[in-house]
Design an enzyme around this catalytic site. Structure first.
Site, PDB file in Angstrom:
ATOM      1  N   GLY A  12       0.840  -1.213   0.000  1.00  0.00           N
ATOM      2  CA  GLY A  12       0.000   0.000   0.000  1.00  0.00           C
ATOM      3  C   GLY A  12       0.867   1.252   0.000  1.00  0.00           C
ATOM      4  N   GLY A  13       2.047   1.134  -0.592  1.00  0.00           N
ATOM      5  CA  GLY A  13       3.040   2.213  -0.539  1.00  0.00           C
ATOM      6  C   GLY A  13       2.678   3.461  -1.324  1.00  0.00           C
ATOM      7  CE1 TYR A  16      -3.081  12.740   2.954  1.00  0.00           C
ATOM      8  CE2 TYR A  16      -3.542  11.534   4.976  1.00  0.00           C
ATOM      9  CZ  TYR A  16      -3.322  12.729   4.313  1.00  0.00           C
ATOM     10  OH  TYR A  16      -3.332  13.910   5.018  1.00  0.00           O
ATOM     11  CG  LEU A  17       0.309   6.222   6.885  1.00  0.00           C
ATOM     12  CD1 LEU A  17       0.701   7.555   7.523  1.00  0.00           C
ATOM     13  CD2 LEU A  17      -0.303   5.305   7.932  1.00  0.00           C
ATOM     14  CE  LYS A 140      -8.029   0.212  10.457  1.00  0.00           C
ATOM     15  NZ  LYS A 140      -7.700   1.627  10.687  1.00  0.00           N
ATOM     16  CG  HIS A 272     -14.928   6.165  12.461  1.00  0.00           C
ATOM     17  ND1 HIS A 272     -14.191   5.755  11.381  1.00  0.00           N
ATOM     18  CD2 HIS A 272     -15.600   5.047  12.869  1.00  0.00           C
ATOM     19  CE1 HIS A 272     -14.399   4.475  11.149  1.00  0.00           C
ATOM     20  NE2 HIS A 272     -15.251   4.024  12.037  1.00  0.00           N
TER      21      HIS A 272
END
Ligand code: NDP
Length: 314
Positions: A12-13, A16-17, A140, A272
């Site tokens: 997932g490089g 955004y993160l 998660k 959230h």
């Protein structure tokens, strides 16, 4: 003592993160591998980003979450795997795809540590979260269960609020730029939340990968200057612009009523916000034996304070 840094694979490089994790990993001097999924096809932005990582010294590894052996081969190249796959319903939510990565890590058998895609509210503290926002935490936790049942060493990073989403919008949902005129307070605006610059999240995460103190622990990122209520974030902005904003407020009941009329993805996100700003779920517990705090472990990191972060919007 062998101080060689672990080889790190980032899945997932291009996210955004994820792109910040790649940058931090290279900056700290890890041999950094980035998964290149054939599925990204003609996405020219991602391809260009991947090749810019390569120019900066990263190794690109071809592999797909839909092709088990390719993942096993990728994982075998490294010591540590960090996943930053998407997990925001309004953008994309692929948290459970990580179960395939967990299977590959189990089969490869060489990984010294896995850091799954978490980077937010600690899902272990959210078993009483409201539907449908609970899905993020439940997914998660399913990944955590697979990791722990598979005997894979781990670090979970609880990064609290990404500053870009929360500080930028003065903690208001669906806003990422601070107004110079008005703000809507969520309830009385007083429960404290915690904000972290995304580049700092990446740096704390990379610092943790070879640290025995974070092994099989949750790394909470709680920069003391950034534990602020919505009112305090707003006051910080007001000081910077030299002006008071017009304030209105939205009660808990009104907020919940608004959520009901929204689409599914919006509802997940708003729940959230509800737990963070009405319940104060980020800062209402002490870190126990299962966790460690990042700014205490790595005082050498000069993190970005909320005030500093807000200056970019002036
Ligand atoms: P992004 O939406 O930017 O996506 C990250 C990457 O996920 C993509 O670039 C892609 O990587 C990969 N990906 C997406 N779809 C697929 C798919 N179908 N198959 C395989 N890979 C896929 O993620 P974020 O950076 O926004 O989120 C990362 C983590 O941070 C999540 O766990 C999220 O919940 C959390 N988060 C926390 C926030 C907070 O305030 N605390 C705010 C936002 C996110 P590639 O193409 O390179 O393979």
């Amino acid at each position: 003592m062998n101080m060689e840094k672990s080889k790190v694979l980032i899945v997932g490089g291009t996210g955004y993160l994820g792109k910040r994790l790649v940058k931090a990993s290279l900056a700290v001097g890890h041999q950094t591998y980035v998964l290149h999924r054939p599925e990204i096809g003609l996405d020219i932005e991602k391809i260009q980003m991947l090749f810019s990582f390569k120019e900066q010294g990263a190794h690109l590894v071809s592999g797909s979450l839909d092709h088990h052996q390719s993942l096993v081969n990728a994982v075998k190249l490294v010591d540590v795997v960090i996943c930053a796959i998407s997990g925001v319903h309004l953008r994309s939510h692929q948290i459970l795809l990580q179960l395939k990565l967990v299977d590959a890590i189990k089969e490869a058998g060489n990984v010294k540590r896995f850091l799954p895609s978490e980077f937010g509210t600690d899902p272990a503290k959210m078993e009483n979260a409201m539907e449908p926002g609970k899905i993020t935490f439940d997914d998660k936790m399913k990944v955590r269960k697979a990791i722990e049942e598979g005997g894979i060493p781990f670090t979970y990073v609880s990064a609290n609020c990404f500053a870009g989403y929360f500080v930028g919008g003065l903690c208001q949902p669906a806003q990422i730029l601070p107004s110079k005129d008005s703000v809507v307070l969520l309830g009385d605006g007083n429960p404290p939340a915690i904000y972290v610059d995304e580049d700092d999240i990446a740096m704390y995460t990379i610092k943790a990968v070879d640290d025995p103190r974070t092994l099989n622990k949750t790394l909470y990122i709680r920069p003391s200057k950034n534990i602020l209520s919505q009112r305090q974030v707003v006051e910080t902005w007001e000081k910077l612009i030299g002006k008071e904003l017009n304030k209105s407020s939205i009660s808990k009941e009104e907020f919940l009523a608004i959520i009901k009329g929204q689409g599914y993805a919006e509802q997940v996100g708003l729940i959230h916000y509800y737990h963070v700003f009405y319940d104060g779920c980020l800062a209402n517990f002490e870190i126990g034996n299962e966790g460690v705090e990042a700014t205490q472990l790595y005082p050498e990191i000069n993190y970005t304070a909320v005030e500093e972060y807000l200056k970019r919007y002036l």
